[in-house]
Design a protein around this motif. Structure first.
Motif, PDB file in Angstrom:
ATOM      1  N   SER A 378       0.798  -1.258  -0.124  1.00 17.56           N
ATOM      2  CA  SER A 378      -0.031   0.058   0.038  1.00 17.56           C
ATOM      3  C   SER A 378       0.905   1.232  -0.155  1.00 17.56           C
ATOM      4  CB  SER A 378      -0.886  -0.036   1.119  1.00 17.56           C
ATOM      5  OG  SER A 378      -0.442   0.101   2.442  1.00 17.56           O
ATOM      6  N   VAL A 379       2.209   1.194   0.275  1.00 12.09           N
ATOM      7  CA  VAL A 379       3.137   2.163   0.247  1.00 12.09           C
ATOM      8  C   VAL A 379       3.193   2.659  -1.201  1.00 12.09           C
ATOM      9  CG1 VAL A 379       5.359   3.148   0.750  1.00 12.09           C
ATOM     10  CG2 VAL A 379       4.166   1.771   2.638  1.00 12.09           C
ATOM     11  N   TYR A 380       3.356   1.660  -2.034  1.00 13.40           N
ATOM     12  CA  TYR A 380       3.868   1.780  -3.402  1.00 13.40           C
ATOM     13  C   TYR A 380       2.639   2.024  -4.278  1.00 13.40           C
ATOM     14  CZ  TYR A 380       8.183   0.891  -1.422  1.00 13.40           C
ATOM     15  OH  TYR A 380       9.390   0.832  -0.561  1.00 13.40           O
ATOM     16  N   ALA A 381       1.277   1.554  -4.203  1.00 16.56           N
ATOM     17  CA  ALA A 381       0.248   1.450  -4.787  1.00 16.56           C
ATOM     18  C   ALA A 381      -1.083   1.882  -4.180  1.00 16.56           C
ATOM     19  CB  ALA A 381       0.289   0.051  -5.501  1.00 16.56           C
ATOM     20  N   THR A 382      -2.009   2.558  -4.747  1.00 17.46           N
ATOM     21  CA  THR A 382      -3.053   2.917  -4.288  1.00 17.46           C
ATOM     22  C   THR A 382      -4.170   1.435  -4.220  1.00 17.46           C
ATOM     23  OG1 THR A 382      -4.057   3.331  -6.330  1.00 17.46           O
ATOM     24  CG2 THR A 382      -3.015   5.061  -5.317  1.00 17.46           C
ATOM     25  N   ILE A 387      -6.320  -3.125  -6.462  1.00 16.99           N
ATOM     26  CA  ILE A 387      -7.390  -4.183  -7.128  1.00 16.99           C
ATOM     27  C   ILE A 387      -7.386  -4.630  -8.552  1.00 16.99           C
ATOM     28  CG2 ILE A 387     -10.050  -4.079  -7.483  1.00 16.99           C
ATOM     29  CD1 ILE A 387     -10.313  -1.966  -4.990  1.00 16.99           C
ATOM     30  N   CYS A 388      -7.182  -3.521  -9.287  1.00 19.65           N
ATOM     31  CA  CYS A 388      -6.935  -3.926 -10.743  1.00 19.65           C
ATOM     32  C   CYS A 388      -5.838  -4.900 -11.051  1.00 19.65           C
ATOM     33  CB  CYS A 388      -6.675  -2.450 -11.565  1.00 19.65           C
ATOM     34  SG  CYS A 388      -8.178  -1.531 -11.584  1.00 19.65           S
ATOM     35  N   GLY A 389      -4.603  -4.677 -10.259  1.00 22.16           N
ATOM     36  CA  GLY A 389      -3.523  -5.577 -10.457  1.00 22.16           C
ATOM     37  C   GLY A 389      -3.901  -6.864  -9.984  1.00 22.16           C
ATOM     38  N   GLY A 390      -4.495  -7.158  -8.752  1.00 20.47           N
ATOM     39  CA  GLY A 390      -4.934  -8.539  -8.325  1.00 20.47           C
ATOM     40  C   GLY A 390      -5.875  -9.092  -9.158  1.00 20.47           C
ATOM     41  N   ILE A 391      -6.730  -8.204  -9.805  1.00 20.46           N
ATOM     42  CA  ILE A 391      -7.771  -8.885 -10.593  1.00 20.46           C
ATOM     43  C   ILE A 391      -7.271  -9.258 -11.992  1.00 20.46           C
ATOM     44  CG2 ILE A 391      -9.957  -8.330 -12.077  1.00 20.46           C
ATOM     45  CD1 ILE A 391     -10.936  -6.702  -9.819  1.00 20.46           C
ATOM     46  N   ALA A 392      -6.227  -8.537 -12.411  1.00 20.70           N
ATOM     47  CA  ALA A 392      -5.565  -8.971 -13.605  1.00 20.70           C
ATOM     48  C   ALA A 392      -4.685 -10.214 -13.582  1.00 20.70           C
ATOM     49  CB  ALA A 392      -4.739  -7.757 -14.203  1.00 20.70           C
ATOM     50  N   SER A 425      -2.312 -17.415  -4.805  1.00 20.99           N
ATOM     51  CA  SER A 425      -1.056 -16.682  -4.240  1.00 20.99           C
ATOM     52  C   SER A 425      -0.981 -15.216  -4.235  1.00 20.99           C
ATOM     53  CB  SER A 425       0.245 -17.520  -4.453  1.00 20.99           C
ATOM     54  OG  SER A 425       0.232 -18.821  -4.303  1.00 20.99           O
ATOM     55  N   ILE A 426      -1.517 -14.875  -5.260  1.00 25.83           N
ATOM     56  CA  ILE A 426      -1.185 -13.193  -5.673  1.00 25.83           C
ATOM     57  C   ILE A 426      -2.510 -12.800  -6.004  1.00 25.83           C
ATOM     58  CG2 ILE A 426      -0.179 -11.699  -7.269  1.00 25.83           C
ATOM     59  CD1 ILE A 426       1.814 -13.900  -8.083  1.00 25.83           C
ATOM     60  N   GLY A 427      -3.324 -13.088  -6.849  1.00 29.89           N
ATOM     61  CA  GLY A 427      -4.322 -12.397  -7.187  1.00 29.89           C
ATOM     62  C   GLY A 427      -5.427 -12.223  -6.196  1.00 29.89           C
ATOM     63  N   TYR A 428      -6.061 -13.321  -5.539  1.00 29.12           N
ATOM     64  CA  TYR A 428      -7.272 -13.203  -4.773  1.00 29.12           C
ATOM     65  C   TYR A 428      -6.412 -12.487  -3.470  1.00 29.12           C
ATOM     66  CZ  TYR A 428     -10.898 -14.247  -1.558  1.00 29.12           C
ATOM     67  OH  TYR A 428     -11.697 -14.355  -0.667  1.00 29.12           O
ATOM     68  N   PRO A 429      -5.856 -12.717  -2.811  1.00 29.40           N
ATOM     69  CA  PRO A 429      -5.384 -12.356  -1.470  1.00 29.40           C
ATOM     70  C   PRO A 429      -5.003 -10.644  -1.662  1.00 29.40           C
ATOM     71  CG  PRO A 429      -3.535 -13.672  -2.126  1.00 29.40           C
ATOM     72  CD  PRO A 429      -4.755 -13.953  -2.979  1.00 29.40           C
ATOM     73  N   ILE A 430      -4.321 -10.130  -2.760  1.00 24.90           N
ATOM     74  CA  ILE A 430      -3.975  -8.696  -2.843  1.00 24.90           C
ATOM     75  C   ILE A 430      -5.295  -8.207  -3.365  1.00 24.90           C
ATOM     76  CG2 ILE A 430      -2.816  -7.105  -3.940  1.00 24.90           C
ATOM     77  CD1 ILE A 430      -0.310  -9.238  -4.119  1.00 24.90           C
ATOM     78  N   GLY A 431      -5.970  -8.660  -4.424  1.00 20.73           N
ATOM     79  CA  GLY A 431      -7.172  -7.807  -4.891  1.00 20.73           C
ATOM     80  C   GLY A 431      -8.208  -7.674  -3.982  1.00 20.73           C
ATOM     81  N   HIS A 432      -8.583  -8.736  -3.372  1.00 24.26           N
ATOM     82  CA  HIS A 432      -9.843  -8.871  -2.470  1.00 24.26           C
ATOM     83  C   HIS A 432      -9.438  -8.031  -1.269  1.00 24.26           C
ATOM     84  CE1 HIS A 432     -13.198 -10.426  -0.449  1.00 24.26           C
ATOM     85  NE2 HIS A 432     -12.766 -10.661   0.408  1.00 24.26           N
TER      86      HIS A 432
END
Length: 508
Positions: A378-382, A387-392, A425-432
């Motif tokens: 969260s320091v480097y991204a809004t 959300i968009c990165g995780g969904i992608a 590992s990446i998409g769901y935990p970060i995006g959600h």
């Protein structure tokens, strides 16, 4: 910290609480439970519902139902009491364990659920109903448990819920003896009812943690919940490895790879009950009153929030509903994977249920570390970027499975592992998690508990509808399911990008 507390500008000093030098919680003589009471002169209420909610007055009656001082932190006194960290470490630990156990009851059974449904004569549609039954039970009782925790206290509600969870594990263990998929669905529903305390546990954590560290502790309990249903499939896989096709029976007591996860969970639930009875200290909160004074910046944000959109909703309402739809899209996708994951791995990759459990558990473990690193991200991204990165990333993982031939000999297992890694590992935990953070920031000073309850219910509804849909679609052509999920997620990310400026303003 000095006891001569000076409130921030716009906040009246509490006149019904004596703040002692050692910050002891005031108690009500009529109740054995610690209570926090803050009084203040009542002011004229604004008739605008958004403004009332902004000040924490959801019903416009001047009573603060959840967040007395407007930062999602609970009462002013609670914030002072916990300024140095967690006020009740024992309670925090036990509540984390309750959260873990609630989702373990889904994760531990994951590797053997499809084989058990198949053994009982069910189909992928039956499997969809079995998975959905868990969330159905959770969504039905979540609002009730939330209100009962205020009336009867946290301890009584948690004792009741864990007792129901224990009953559900024992019912699940008898599903093979009963021999019908319907009883398995009933047991899944009972497990869901017993685990329907997410709103209660989040409210408790909000009371006992410091305001300045609230986000960190909420990320911790989210990681605990995620570990419950993504890491614990290791245990289900272990029981398959140990027991294999062996079946030991003594009357109604039957031990095999289908029942061992249920008896294991029964033991965990019983241990949790003992901890709640012997070590957990109850708490109780009261509604309070508060003076209101808004800054010019807050007024400007309110003006934007109250504008009417093209669909007839205010901007604020549209953003709240949009975040709930994002919750549905991400939760529904992971629920669909939970429904068809084992069946798809067997059909397209010739991977055993035990191996699937190991894959999901390993990727879920990595996902937990991703959750614990959200503060760094969260320091480097809004929130919108996360959300968009995780969904992608989720879309890439899902589409990697959409166009494979139904020939296990030509489908390397690493393709399946790659998809699970991208999603779990990446998409769901970060995006959600970013969706949860964005929603909480938009809610802001309004009652977090009430709206978070609706947010959680939206997620549970997704875990009801998507698994049922996945079961029906998979019965025809399972590849179509992945195309549908990728399309839903892509459309969701598109609307987030289109609304990014408004979301950033309301979440500021």
């Amino acid at each position: 910290m000095s006891s001569n507390y000076v409130p921030p500008e716009g906040l009246a000093a509490p006149d019904a609480v004596a703040l002692s030098a050692n910050h002891q919680t005031p108690t009500n003589a009529a109740s054995p439970l610690p209570v926090v009471v803050i009084g203040g002169p009542s002011q004229q209420q604004d008739s605008n519902p958004y403004v009332n909610m902004e000040a924490g007055d959801f019903f416009g009656d001047g009573l603060m139902k959840d967040d007395e001082y407007g930062d999602g932190s609970g009462s002013l006194v609670s914030s002072i009491l916990t300024a140095e960290g967690i006020h009740d470490m024992t309670g925090f630990t036990i509540v984390c364990f309750v959260i873990l156990v609630g989702d373990m009851s889904r994760g531990v059974m994951f590797p053997t659920l499809w084989p058990l449904v198949d053994l009982l004569g069910g189909t992928t549609v039956t499997l969809g109903f079995a998975v959905a039954a868990f969330s159905f039970g959770r969504v039905v009782v979540s609002p009730l448990f939330g209100s009962w925790s205020v009336i009867y206290g946290y301890k009584n509600v948690l004792l009741m819920s864990v007792s129901l969870l224990l009953s559900g594990t024992l019912a699940y263990a008898q599903a093979q003896n009963v021999g019908t998929p319907g009883f398995l669905i009933f047991a899944q529903s009972l497990l869901g009812v017993g685990s329907g305390t997410l709103g209660v546990t989040r409210a408790y954590i909000a009371e006992i943690t410091a305001t300045r560290a609230r986000t960190r502790y909420m990320a911790w309990i989210t990681a605990v919940q995620y570990a419950g249903f993504t890491v614990t499939p290791f245990f289900g896989a272990l029981f398959i490895k140990i027991l294999g096709d062996n079946d030991y029976q003594w009357g109604l007591l039957r031990l095999n790879m289908y029942t061992a996860p249920a008896y294991f969970m029964a033991f965990i639930c019983f241990s949790t009950l003992i901890a709640l009875v012997t070590c957990f200290q109850d708490r109780q909160r009261l509604a309070t009153q508060k003076d209101k004074k808004k800054s010019k910046r807050r007024s400007a944000i309110d003006e934007v929030a109250n504008r009417t959109t093209l669909i007839g909703l205010t901007t604020y309402d549209a953003c709240i509903i949009g975040c709930m739809l994002l919750n549905i899209a991400t939760k529904g996708s992971i629920g669909s994977f939970e429904t068809v994951g084992v069946n798809y791995a067997e059909s397209f990759f010739d991977i055993s249920p035990a191996s699937v459990g190991t894959y999901v558990g390993s990727c879920g473990t990595i996902g937990v570390f991703a959750l614990l690193s959200m503060g760094v991200f969260s320091v480097y991204a809004t929130d919108v970027q996360l959300i968009c990165g995780g969904i992608a990333v989720m879309v890439v993982g899902i589409l990697s499975l959409a166009f494979l031939p139904e020939d296990p000999d030509n489908n390397p297992s690493w393709r399946y592992l790659f998809a699970i890694f991208m999603v779990y590992s990446i998409g769901y935990p970060i995006g959600h998690t970013a969706v949860i953070g964005l929603f909480s920031k938009i809610v802001g000073r309004r009652p977090q508990g009430t709206l978070m309850g609706w947010f959680a219910s939206a997620g549970s509804i997704a875990r009801i509808t998507f698994p049922v849909m996945a079961g029906f679609v998979a019965a025809g052509n399972i590849r179509n399911l992945f195309v549908i999920l990728a399309s839903v997620l892509t459309v969701s990310a598109f609307f987030v990008l289109m609304s990014r400026k408004t979301l950033a303003l309301l979440s500021s």
